[in-house]
Design a protein around this motif. Structure first.
Motif, PDB file in Angstrom:
ATOM      1  N   MET A   1       0.851  -1.180   0.000  1.00  9.73           N
ATOM      2  CA  MET A   1       0.000   0.000   0.000  1.00  9.73           C
ATOM      3  C   MET A   1       0.888   1.232   0.000  1.00  9.73           C
ATOM      4  O   MET A   1       1.853   1.316   0.734  1.00  9.73           O
ATOM      5  CB  MET A   1      -0.882  -0.021   1.259  1.00  9.73           C
ATOM      6  CG  MET A   1      -1.457   1.332   1.594  1.00  9.73           C
ATOM      7  SD  MET A   1      -2.688   1.506   2.890  1.00  9.73           S
ATOM      8  CE  MET A   1      -2.100   0.651   4.281  1.00  9.73           C
ATOM      9  N   ALA A   2       0.531   2.189  -0.809  1.00  8.62           N
ATOM     10  CA  ALA A   2       1.226   3.479  -0.825  1.00  8.62           C
ATOM     11  C   ALA A   2       0.660   4.344   0.292  1.00  8.62           C
ATOM     12  O   ALA A   2      -0.332   4.004   0.924  1.00  8.62           O
ATOM     13  CB  ALA A   2       1.019   4.167  -2.165  1.00  8.62           C
ATOM     14  N   SER A   3       1.260   5.463   0.539  1.00  7.31           N
ATOM     15  CA  SER A   3       0.735   6.406   1.525  1.00  7.31           C
ATOM     16  C   SER A   3      -0.471   7.122   0.944  1.00  7.31           C
ATOM     17  O   SER A   3      -0.525   7.392  -0.253  1.00  7.31           O
ATOM     18  CB  SER A   3       1.807   7.435   1.896  1.00  7.31           C
ATOM     19  OG  SER A   3       2.913   6.791   2.476  1.00  7.31           O
ATOM     20  N   ILE A   4      -1.445   7.414   1.812  1.00  4.86           N
ATOM     21  CA  ILE A   4      -2.637   8.139   1.371  1.00  4.86           C
ATOM     22  C   ILE A   4      -2.879   9.318   2.291  1.00  4.86           C
ATOM     23  O   ILE A   4      -2.453   9.318   3.450  1.00  4.86           O
ATOM     24  CB  ILE A   4      -3.893   7.240   1.316  1.00  4.86           C
ATOM     25  CG1 ILE A   4      -4.156   6.588   2.672  1.00  4.86           C
ATOM     26  CG2 ILE A   4      -3.761   6.195   0.234  1.00  4.86           C
ATOM     27  CD1 ILE A   4      -5.462   5.822   2.741  1.00  4.86           C
ATOM     28  N   LEU A   5      -3.544  10.330   1.772  1.00  6.33           N
ATOM     29  CA  LEU A   5      -3.868  11.528   2.516  1.00  6.33           C
ATOM     30  C   LEU A   5      -5.368  11.744   2.375  1.00  6.33           C
ATOM     31  O   LEU A   5      -5.901  11.665   1.269  1.00  6.33           O
ATOM     32  CB  LEU A   5      -3.090  12.706   1.935  1.00  6.33           C
ATOM     33  CG  LEU A   5      -3.273  14.043   2.624  1.00  6.33           C
ATOM     34  CD1 LEU A   5      -1.944  14.773   2.656  1.00  6.33           C
ATOM     35  CD2 LEU A   5      -4.300  14.873   1.901  1.00  6.33           C
ATOM     36  N   ASN A   6      -6.056  11.956   3.500  1.00  4.92           N
ATOM     37  CA  ASN A   6      -7.494  12.160   3.439  1.00  4.92           C
ATOM     38  C   ASN A   6      -7.968  12.969   4.646  1.00  4.92           C
ATOM     39  O   ASN A   6      -7.264  13.058   5.646  1.00  4.92           O
ATOM     40  CB  ASN A   6      -8.243  10.826   3.375  1.00  4.92           C
ATOM     41  CG  ASN A   6      -7.899   9.918   4.525  1.00  4.92           C
ATOM     42  OD1 ASN A   6      -6.941   9.166   4.417  1.00  4.92           O
ATOM     43  ND2 ASN A   6      -8.624   9.995   5.615  1.00  4.92           N
ATOM     44  N   PRO A   7      -9.174  13.544   4.550  1.00  7.75           N
ATOM     45  CA  PRO A   7      -9.718  14.298   5.681  1.00  7.75           C
ATOM     46  C   PRO A   7     -10.157  13.370   6.806  1.00  7.75           C
ATOM     47  O   PRO A   7     -10.550  12.230   6.578  1.00  7.75           O
ATOM     48  CB  PRO A   7     -10.922  15.035   5.089  1.00  7.75           C
ATOM     49  CG  PRO A   7     -11.286  14.278   3.867  1.00  7.75           C
ATOM     50  CD  PRO A   7     -10.035  13.604   3.375  1.00  7.75           C
ATOM     51  N   TYR A   8     -10.076  13.873   8.030  1.00  8.62           N
ATOM     52  CA  TYR A   8     -10.509  13.157   9.226  1.00  8.62           C
ATOM     53  C   TYR A   8     -11.345  14.143  10.030  1.00  8.62           C
ATOM     54  O   TYR A   8     -10.846  15.171  10.455  1.00  8.62           O
ATOM     55  CB  TYR A   8      -9.299  12.703  10.039  1.00  8.62           C
ATOM     56  CG  TYR A   8      -9.574  11.542  10.951  1.00  8.62           C
ATOM     57  CD1 TYR A   8      -9.002  10.304  10.695  1.00  8.62           C
ATOM     58  CD2 TYR A   8     -10.406  11.667  12.057  1.00  8.62           C
ATOM     59  CE1 TYR A   8      -9.244   9.217  11.523  1.00  8.62           C
ATOM     60  CE2 TYR A   8     -10.660  10.594  12.877  1.00  8.62           C
ATOM     61  CZ  TYR A   8     -10.073   9.369  12.618  1.00  8.62           C
ATOM     62  OH  TYR A   8     -10.325   8.300  13.434  1.00  8.62           O
ATOM     63  N   ILE A   9     -12.616  13.826  10.219  1.00 10.57           N
ATOM     64  CA  ILE A   9     -13.557  14.744  10.864  1.00 10.57           C
ATOM     65  C   ILE A   9     -13.839  14.290  12.285  1.00 10.57           C
ATOM     66  O   ILE A   9     -14.106  13.108  12.517  1.00 10.57           O
ATOM     67  CB  ILE A   9     -14.880  14.827  10.076  1.00 10.57           C
ATOM     68  CG1 ILE A   9     -14.616  15.180   8.618  1.00 10.57           C
ATOM     69  CG2 ILE A   9     -15.822  15.834  10.720  1.00 10.57           C
ATOM     70  CD1 ILE A   9     -15.846  15.063   7.734  1.00 10.57           C
ATOM     71  N   SER A  10     -13.811  15.223  13.212  1.00  9.03           N
ATOM     72  CA  SER A  10     -14.149  14.938  14.604  1.00  9.03           C
ATOM     73  C   SER A  10     -15.559  15.422  14.895  1.00  9.03           C
ATOM     74  O   SER A  10     -15.930  16.535  14.523  1.00  9.03           O
ATOM     75  CB  SER A  10     -13.175  15.648  15.544  1.00  9.03           C
ATOM     76  OG  SER A  10     -11.869  15.166  15.344  1.00  9.03           O
TER      77      SER A  10
END
Length: 137
Positions: A1-10
């Motif tokens: 798996m490559a690195s991924i970037l995504n939003p994380y909502i609290s």
């Protein structure tokens, strides 16, 4: 798996409902893990969401959680950027650069779920979470 970037909502207490709504909007596979399932079965927040992940057929990834009691929750500033993957050296390098001059909330170290994880706010006030997956065995 490559690195991924995504939003994380609290969320305060409605991550489950919000993520079910987003699944209805975007479709895809929703995974929900509670605090109770993650090693805190007797905690007051045992039924709240420790981690939710929505993977859509369009390739979107959205993550979320309920904010535990005692932690600040400020709507409008409740989104962080999550970096995750199994490229440990690369992700540790990103972590070092993001944390430099910023504030570390959770040191990057092995957590109860087995992965390395850390949280920081960079010098520009942006929240980051880094999770380094460990091989399953």
């Amino acid at each position: 798996m490559a690195s991924i970037l995504n939003p994380y909502i609290s969320f305060r207490d409605d991550a489950r409902q919000a993520m079910q709504f987003y699944r209805d909007v975007f479709g895809g596979e929703l995974t929900l893990n509670t605090f109770g399932e993650s090693g805190m079965p007797d905690a007051p927040e045992a039924d709240k969401i420790m981690h939710a992940q929505l993977q859509t057929d369009s390739g979107f990834t959205l993550m979320a959680a309920d904010t535990p009691p005692g932690m600040d929750h400020n709507p409008g500033t409740n989104i962080s950027i999550s970096l995750s993957g199994d490229e440990g050296d690369r992700l540790r390098g990103y972590w070092a650069k993001l944390a430099d001059g910023g504030t570390v909330a959770v040191p990057l170290e092995k957590q109860m779920w087995g992965d390395e994880f850390g949280m920081c706010v960079d010098k520009f006030g942006i929240g980051w979470m880094v999770n380094i997956s460990q091989p399953q065995g």
